[in-house]
Design a protein around this motif. Sequence first.
Motif, short mmCIF file in Angstrom:
data_model
loop_
_atom_site.label_atom_id
_atom_site.label_comp_id
_atom_site.label_asym_id
_atom_site.label_seq_id
_atom_site.Cartn_x
_atom_site.Cartn_y
_atom_site.Cartn_z
N LYS A 153 33.25 35.04 -13.01
CA LYS A 153 32.06 35.91 -13.01
C LYS A 153 30.91 35.22 -13.73
N VAL A 154 29.71 35.49 -13.25
CA VAL A 154 28.51 34.85 -13.79
C VAL A 154 27.58 35.92 -14.37
N LEU A 155 26.95 35.57 -15.50
CA LEU A 155 25.92 36.47 -16.08
C LEU A 155 24.59 36.11 -15.40
N TRP A 156 24.35 36.66 -14.20
CA TRP A 156 23.21 36.26 -13.38
C TRP A 156 21.87 36.50 -14.06
N LEU A 157 21.80 37.57 -14.81
CA LEU A 157 20.50 37.97 -15.36
C LEU A 157 20.29 37.49 -16.79
N SER A 158 21.20 36.68 -17.28
CA SER A 158 21.10 36.23 -18.67
C SER A 158 20.42 34.89 -18.81
N ARG A 159 20.23 34.19 -17.71
CA ARG A 159 19.52 32.91 -17.78
C ARG A 159 18.13 33.11 -17.23
N ALA A 160 17.15 32.63 -18.01
CA ALA A 160 15.75 32.90 -17.66
C ALA A 160 15.40 32.40 -16.26
N GLY A 161 15.77 31.14 -15.97
CA GLY A 161 15.41 30.55 -14.68
C GLY A 161 15.98 31.33 -13.51
N THR A 162 17.26 31.67 -13.63
CA THR A 162 17.93 32.42 -12.55
C THR A 162 17.32 33.80 -12.41
N ALA A 163 17.08 34.45 -13.54
CA ALA A 163 16.55 35.81 -13.49
C ALA A 163 15.16 35.82 -12.86
N ILE A 164 14.32 34.87 -13.23
CA ILE A 164 12.96 34.81 -12.65
C ILE A 164 13.04 34.56 -11.15
N SER A 165 13.90 33.64 -10.74
CA SER A 165 14.05 33.36 -9.30
C SER A 165 14.50 34.60 -8.56
N LEU A 166 15.42 35.35 -9.16
CA LEU A 166 15.92 36.57 -8.51
C LEU A 166 14.81 37.62 -8.39
N ILE A 167 13.98 37.72 -9.42
CA ILE A 167 12.87 38.68 -9.37
C ILE A 167 11.91 38.30 -8.25
N VAL A 168 11.59 37.01 -8.14
CA VAL A 168 10.70 36.55 -7.06
C VAL A 168 11.33 36.87 -5.70
N ALA A 169 12.63 36.61 -5.59
CA ALA A 169 13.32 36.84 -4.31
C ALA A 169 13.30 38.33 -3.94
N ILE A 170 13.58 39.19 -4.94
CA ILE A 170 13.64 40.63 -4.64
C ILE A 170 12.26 41.15 -4.27
N ASN A 171 11.22 40.70 -4.98
CA ASN A 171 9.85 41.13 -4.68
C ASN A 171 9.44 40.63 -3.29
N VAL A 198 24.05 45.19 -8.08
CA VAL A 198 24.66 44.07 -7.35
C VAL A 198 24.86 42.88 -8.28
N LEU A 199 23.89 42.65 -9.15
CA LEU A 199 23.88 41.41 -9.93
C LEU A 199 24.48 41.54 -11.33
N GLN A 200 24.75 42.74 -11.78
CA GLN A 200 25.28 42.88 -13.14
C GLN A 200 26.66 42.24 -13.23
N TYR A 201 27.13 42.06 -14.45
CA TYR A 201 28.38 41.33 -14.68
C TYR A 201 29.54 41.92 -13.88
N ASP A 202 29.64 43.24 -13.88
CA ASP A 202 30.70 43.89 -13.09
C ASP A 202 30.17 44.41 -11.76
N GLY A 203 29.16 43.74 -11.26
CA GLY A 203 28.52 44.18 -10.02
C GLY A 203 29.18 43.62 -8.77
N ALA A 204 28.59 43.97 -7.62
CA ALA A 204 29.18 43.61 -6.33
C ALA A 204 29.29 42.11 -6.13
N LEU A 205 28.27 41.37 -6.54
CA LEU A 205 28.27 39.92 -6.31
C LEU A 205 29.41 39.26 -7.07
N ASN A 206 29.57 39.61 -8.33
CA ASN A 206 30.65 39.02 -9.12
C ASN A 206 32.02 39.48 -8.62
N ASP A 207 32.08 40.68 -8.06
CA ASP A 207 33.34 41.15 -7.49
C ASP A 207 33.75 40.28 -6.31
#
Lengths: 412, 313
Positions: free
Chosen positions: B166-184, B148-157
């Motif tokens: 399109k956004v590199l969601w997982l390339s920024r530390a703050g965003t990636a950490i927040s997403l991990i917390v959210a998914i967990n 969902v979150l990858q560059y060519d994933g559903a969210l960017n689509d």
Amino acid sequence: MKRLGSVVFLGLVAWCLAAAPTKLTVALNFPATDVTFTNIQSMAAAFVKANAGVQIDVVNLPDYENTMKTKMAANDLPDLWTTHGWSVIRYSEYLRPLNDRPWFARINPAIKPVVTDAGGKVFVLPMDVDMAGIVFNKDVLDQAKVNPYAIKTWQDFMDACEKIKAIGKTGVDIGGKSGDDRWTVGNFYDWVAPSFLVTNPKSNSVASLKDGSFDWTNWEPVARLLVTFRDKGYLNPDYTQGTWQEVGQNMAAGKDGFGLFGNYLIGEAKKYNPKGHYGFMPVPAAAADDTPSLITGERTAIGVWKDDKAMAVSLKFLDYLAQPANINRVAKGNAIPTGLVGEGYKTDAGDLTPYFEKVKGYRTFPYFDRVYLPSGMWDTMCVTGVGLLADTMTVEQAAEEMKNTYSTLMAR
Amino acid sequence: MPAVRRRPWALRRTARLAILEGGRGMEHTFRKTNIMYLPALALFLVFVVYPFFEGIRIAFTNWNGFSLHFKYVALTNFSVLAGDRNVRTALLNTLLYGFGSTFFQQVLGLAYALLLNQEFKGRTVGRTITYLPVLISAVIMGYMWYFVLQYDGALNDVIALFGGKKVLWLSRAGTAISLIVAINTLQYLGVSMIIYLAGLQNIPQMYYEAAVLDGAGAWRRFRGVTLPLLYPAILTSVTINLIGGLKLFDVIRALTGGGPGYATHSLATLLNATYFGSQRAGYAAAIGVLLFVTIFAFTVLTQAVSRRKEIQY
């Protein structure tokens, strides 16, 4: 009567054990769909047919490197396995030296230094020689009017990337995803580092890298080149999330000009577009007073466990693999030179043959991390590369990280 | 006929025999019970206790994880660990994953429990849907979200569909950490919900009736009756989720691999990368010791703080 019964029983057991086939396990780092895997599998089948009482399982271990490390820790290894570039530095402790084999004298001089340890021992049969440069999509380069063989330095390479960018394509697909595909970024360093630190006969760091006195501020230009590529827009747009599969797909689709990978990238691209035109060129030099070069190393190299319980059969199978027909077949499948030379051994690189002709005469150097860095640094190279691309570390921090890991591993 | 008088020594003998018989009976029962848990004890010793102490031993070596040779290096690994920037980053991330996920799991879990404790049509379906993510393997969850979150994933689509970049969601530390917390959080809030549901259903109605009679409104009843009587459930839920969050591994491995660089590593993923990637098993074991101490310390602290507020009824 009881004693007679026991004797008969023990005799039956001994007969069953003697009659049980000798089973060999051959572990390959190539996936089951790879041409090398299928070739070796069919060779194993032919060997089994010709040798009654032998069974051979050719397997691809999941997460090969880590699984092999676990097996080494448990001292529970396959009979034979591929060493993917690490026969001397990592696996030699567990491999039987093969200097006494009949094919030893036929090892290709291009690969011999790479597979020989400091004491002159060789631990693997090199079935082919990985000879790598920079892969390109010829159609993209033709469209951008780039002559790959006119590229001598990294500045020339960046000028070529600028031309490719001008026609709306990507200069270099680096992959870039952290996690399982971070090796794609490590590859960038393996390709670039020699030109800065090894290839220039007038000025290089070979001695200091080998004796542990290397000044890691000299790593910064290597790391800086990666950042420059990113900042100038020469990399794929998803440069921190691109996967290896996407590198192949993009090369096949003509989205990229170059890939800093071995010719296996061509094999990957051909899966998606077998009619595409691909080639490879030497790796540029860092300085104008140096010349481009090629990278060599192990591709399909197989060794035998030193504690193998079926040693005689394993060595017989290895000698069978060393026969010209088998060596030629594996090398042809990877479109690279044979690992053994002499009568009967013939390199057939298929449609890459003209490119091998073009790069004849260029100097070759081994894979940087396999010879000039201690085992275990590859991961740090990959991780710091991804960190640089994502701006989570600076060039100086990346060099510092490399230095810390280097110092720890050299001190072991 | 005179009554039979037992001599004192016979009485004592009888009493001794009775005690012995009773003791043997108890001993017999005790022995049977012992034998019953021996297999579990054996598994626990082999797969938990032995690896635990072996890991501590390895932390004092420079073993690379596969060589036949290594040296004991005393406290070198621990002194390096104390100054390692990447370990500090991983420790901070571990606390973020642990406490961040736990906080949201408790808030959302309790909210869902309060809602799904009401009588309405479809509440069973609601409970099932909320709990379903718990049943999915964490690795699968990580990979699902990666796609969902990858560059060519559903969210960017979707973003591109609305004309966005399109956004590199997982390339920024703050965003990636927040997403991990959210998914967990999303995956395991069902566990909290179940625990709180059980807790809510154990609170006697008479307390609410008394509170209503005293004129307490909904918020006052929640604060004065529900929350205090839920403390055992809160303690259980917080402990379970905190331990899970602090040792988070699968989602991080699938989503970011600990990257970019070392930015999203937890202590667990850094341990894995150090052992297998950098081939520094001794140092990885030292990180493991740090992880154990971290989880143990915070679990004990949480238990101590929560126990003080527990109300018996």
